[in-house]
Design a protein around this motif. Structure first.
Motif, PDB file in Angstrom:
ATOM      1  N   LEU A  82      84.908  20.952  91.242  1.00 21.48           N
ATOM      2  CA  LEU A  82      85.972  21.315  90.529  1.00 21.48           C
ATOM      3  C   LEU A  82      87.410  21.028  91.326  1.00 21.48           C
ATOM      4  O   LEU A  82      88.553  20.412  90.983  1.00 21.48           O
ATOM      5  CB  LEU A  82      86.276  22.692  89.712  1.00 21.48           C
ATOM      6  N   LEU A  83      87.409  21.800  92.525  1.00 20.72           N
ATOM      7  CA  LEU A  83      88.524  22.213  92.603  1.00 20.72           C
ATOM      8  C   LEU A  83      88.538  20.178  93.130  1.00 20.72           C
ATOM      9  O   LEU A  83      90.210  20.245  93.577  1.00 20.72           O
ATOM     10  CB  LEU A  83      88.406  22.173  93.942  1.00 20.72           C
ATOM     11  N   ALA A  84      88.280  19.773  93.950  1.00 19.86           N
ATOM     12  CA  ALA A  84      88.682  18.446  94.323  1.00 19.86           C
ATOM     13  C   ALA A  84      88.661  17.342  93.647  1.00 19.86           C
ATOM     14  O   ALA A  84      89.227  16.682  93.862  1.00 19.86           O
ATOM     15  CB  ALA A  84      86.720  17.759  95.180  1.00 19.86           C
ATOM     16  N   GLY A  85      88.355  17.976  92.100  1.00 22.15           N
ATOM     17  CA  GLY A  85      89.270  16.810  91.072  1.00 22.15           C
ATOM     18  C   GLY A  85      90.274  17.267  90.582  1.00 22.15           C
ATOM     19  O   GLY A  85      91.108  16.008  90.222  1.00 22.15           O
ATOM     20  N   VAL A  86      90.793  18.051  90.838  1.00 23.86           N
ATOM     21  CA  VAL A  86      91.776  18.476  90.862  1.00 23.86           C
ATOM     22  C   VAL A  86      93.208  18.399  91.671  1.00 23.86           C
ATOM     23  O   VAL A  86      93.558  17.398  91.492  1.00 23.86           O
ATOM     24  CB  VAL A  86      92.510  20.444  90.823  1.00 23.86           C
ATOM     25  N   LEU A  87      92.681  17.950  93.050  1.00 23.04           N
ATOM     26  CA  LEU A  87      93.473  17.613  93.983  1.00 23.04           C
ATOM     27  C   LEU A  87      93.374  16.088  94.367  1.00 23.04           C
ATOM     28  O   LEU A  87      95.055  15.435  94.417  1.00 23.04           O
ATOM     29  CB  LEU A  87      92.938  17.369  95.484  1.00 23.04           C
ATOM     30  N   VAL A  88      92.633  15.731  93.583  1.00 25.87           N
ATOM     31  CA  VAL A  88      92.486  13.996  93.468  1.00 25.87           C
ATOM     32  C   VAL A  88      93.545  13.474  92.253  1.00 25.87           C
ATOM     33  O   VAL A  88      94.138  12.655  92.584  1.00 25.87           O
ATOM     34  CB  VAL A  88      90.966  13.310  93.290  1.00 25.87           C
ATOM     35  N   SER A  89      93.645  14.296  91.423  1.00 22.89           N
ATOM     36  CA  SER A  89      93.953  13.574  90.260  1.00 22.89           C
ATOM     37  C   SER A  89      95.966  14.317  90.507  1.00 22.89           C
ATOM     38  O   SER A  89      96.905  13.340  90.092  1.00 22.89           O
ATOM     39  CB  SER A  89      93.906  14.563  88.882  1.00 22.89           C
ATOM     40  N   MET A  90      96.140  15.227  91.652  1.00 21.94           N
ATOM     41  CA  MET A  90      97.330  15.263  92.023  1.00 21.94           C
ATOM     42  C   MET A  90      98.427  13.845  92.357  1.00 21.94           C
ATOM     43  O   MET A  90      99.210  13.995  93.028  1.00 21.94           O
ATOM     44  CB  MET A  90      97.588  16.818  92.594  1.00 21.94           C
ATOM     45  N   ILE A  91      97.614  13.294  93.289  1.00 22.03           N
ATOM     46  CA  ILE A  91      98.185  12.827  94.811  1.00 22.03           C
ATOM     47  C   ILE A  91      98.394  11.551  94.008  1.00 22.03           C
ATOM     48  O   ILE A  91      99.785  11.249  94.391  1.00 22.03           O
ATOM     49  CB  ILE A  91      96.703  11.729  94.875  1.00 22.03           C
ATOM     50  N   GLY A  92      98.222  10.699  92.959  1.00 24.33           N
ATOM     51  CA  GLY A  92      98.930  10.381  92.150  1.00 24.33           C
ATOM     52  C   GLY A  92     100.482  10.707  90.779  1.00 24.33           C
ATOM     53  O   GLY A  92     101.235   9.822  91.159  1.00 24.33           O
ATOM     54  N   VAL A  93     100.339  12.027  91.285  1.00 26.80           N
ATOM     55  CA  VAL A  93     101.792  12.957  90.552  1.00 26.80           C
ATOM     56  C   VAL A  93     102.185  13.150  91.004  1.00 26.80           C
ATOM     57  O   VAL A  93     103.769  12.638  90.788  1.00 26.80           O
ATOM     58  CB  VAL A  93     100.621  14.041  89.013  1.00 26.80           C
ATOM     59  N   LEU A  94     102.139  13.071  92.702  1.00 27.79           N
ATOM     60  CA  LEU A  94     103.243  13.437  93.413  1.00 27.79           C
ATOM     61  C   LEU A  94     104.075  12.455  94.321  1.00 27.79           C
ATOM     62  O   LEU A  94     105.172  12.693  94.393  1.00 27.79           O
ATOM     63  CB  LEU A  94     102.347  13.894  94.763  1.00 27.79           C
ATOM     64  N   ASP A  95     103.809  11.352  93.719  1.00 30.73           N
ATOM     65  CA  ASP A  95     104.178   9.814  94.381  1.00 30.73           C
ATOM     66  C   ASP A  95     105.396   9.880  93.829  1.00 30.73           C
ATOM     67  O   ASP A  95     106.170   9.626  94.434  1.00 30.73           O
ATOM     68  CB  ASP A  95     103.331   8.737  93.589  1.00 30.73           C
ATOM     69  N   ASP A  96     104.802  10.015  92.531  1.00 28.18           N
ATOM     70  CA  ASP A  96     106.789   9.884  91.280  1.00 28.18           C
ATOM     71  C   ASP A  96     107.578  10.453  91.403  1.00 28.18           C
ATOM     72  O   ASP A  96     108.517   9.928  92.051  1.00 28.18           O
ATOM     73  CB  ASP A  96     106.229   9.748  89.898  1.00 28.18           C
TER      74      ASP A  96
END
Length: 369
Positions: A242-256
């Motif tokens: 669950l925690l890993a899923g949160v981090l993976v989803s954040m990678i793309g958001v942070l770029d922008d």
């Protein structure tokens, strides 16, 4: 220089394809595509007061070891449900299971949707290349590499029982630099954005880990997690996943967010060479506030849209709000939404201050010279 970048991009494309290709299987022994050739029988029934429709279909396999073989399969569905009757010419997926007597049993899994998705993906790629041209090709390459890291590193490591949070962070460290530099070029702006994103990812990991612990989430909210637990008891750390899923989803958001803020500071510094880093920071933050509000609004609506059936279910129940929020399926989504939003908000001032310090002091050195 431009030819060098194109050469590097082509080399990375080739390496990515070579790495991904072995992991993709053209055919599967347990599932194959088929086409409906004939409807042998179709009739309505009434089971427990619920109208149902029974179909017996003759199909022909289009892939796998049974390619070209004609088979007979059956299906039953609710008349007023979301599933509809199959017609001649429909393409479907069929799974193979072992029956009680050891003979194979063929079950219709559902319609074949991948062809349509491939077509839409092709339109997406063509549009990116047409609008963004060379930079768009590089961004698509970065996207392919990110997926390769997830599929070929993160997923196998999680399957082996490795630390989910460590695996997600390492996956981010592997994919983010390549993705950032391919998409935005090898320059100071991108480097600063990458630094801010990595700090934001670390902050998100700490916050998500503590919030998951404080709310006693188990990671069992989804049907997929329950299936993992029953199929391989003790093999997966569902809380960690669950925690890993949160981090993976954040990678793309942070770029922008980080690239935009770094670019704002760079442009301000180039037009006002006499400004201090503090002045650059506050001027850039006036733009950063707009980034925060737009991204938070986007994240909230994305999560709300993804959880719309859940929200409808909740709205139909006359239950206290505290009780609803305490249910794991709701608490997990709220946790994702809040952690992602806090991470986005925090990364804006962090990236802005790093960029302001760098470009502000660069201006000071130029003035001294």
């Amino acid at each position: 220089m431009r030819n060098y970048r194109w050469l590097m991009s082509c080399m990375l494309v080739a390496v990515t394809l070579l790495v991904i290709a072995p992991a993709v299987h053209a055919d599967s022994e347990t599932a194959f595509k088929a086409v409906v050739e004939q409807i042998l029988d179709e009739r309505e029934s009434n089971s427990s007061g619920v109208p149902q429709v029974y179909q017996q279909l003759r199909i022909r396999a289009l892939s796998g070891e049974l390619k070209g073989t004609a088979l007979t399969v059956e299906q039953t569905y609710y008349q007023n449900g979301p599933q509809s009757a199959y017609e001649v010419g429909d393409r479907i997926w069929v799974t193979v299971q072992e029956g009680i007597s050891g003979q194979p049993v063929y079950l219709i899994s559902g319609p074949e949707r991948s062809s349509t998705l491939y077509l839409v993906a092709l339109v997406f790629v063509a549009l990116v290349v047409f609008v963004a041209q060379g930079r768009g090709i590089q961004s698509l390459l970065g996207l392919a590499i990110s997926f390769a890291v997830v599929l070929l590193y993160v997923m196998p490591k999680l399957s082996e029982g490795a630390s989910p949070i460590g695996t997600a962070l390492v996956g981010g460290l592997l994919s983010m630099p390549i993705n950032y530099y391919l998409s935005h070029g090898f320059n100071r702006k991108t480097t600063i954005a990458l630094m801010g994103s990595l700090l934001g990812l670390g902050l998100t990991a700490v916050l998500a880990e503590n919030l998951i612990s404080a709310t006693h989430l188990t990671g069992l909210a989804s049907d997929e997690a329950g299936f993992l637990l029953t199929s391989s008891p003790g093999s997966y750390d569902l809380v960690g996943i669950l925690l890993a899923g949160v981090l993976v989803s954040m990678i793309g958001v942070l770029d922008d967010v980080t690239v935009a803020q770094s670019a704002v500071v760079e442009q301000l510094a180039s037009t006002a060479s006499n400004e201090t880093w503090r002045s650059l920071y506050w001027r850039a933050m006036s733009v950063g506030k707009d980034h925060i509000t737009s991204m938070v609004n986007t994240l909230m609506l994305v999560y709300a849209g993804a959880s719309l059936p859940l929200l409808l279910l909740i709205s139909d129940q006359a239950l206290p709000l505290g009780y609803v929020l305490s249910q794991e399926i709701v608490a997990e989504e709220v946790m994702r939404m809040l952690v992602s939003s806090i991470g986005v908000i925090a990364v804006v001032p962090v990236t802005t201050v790093i960029a302001a310090l760098f470009f502000g002091r660069q201006n000071e050195r130029l003035e001294e010279e």
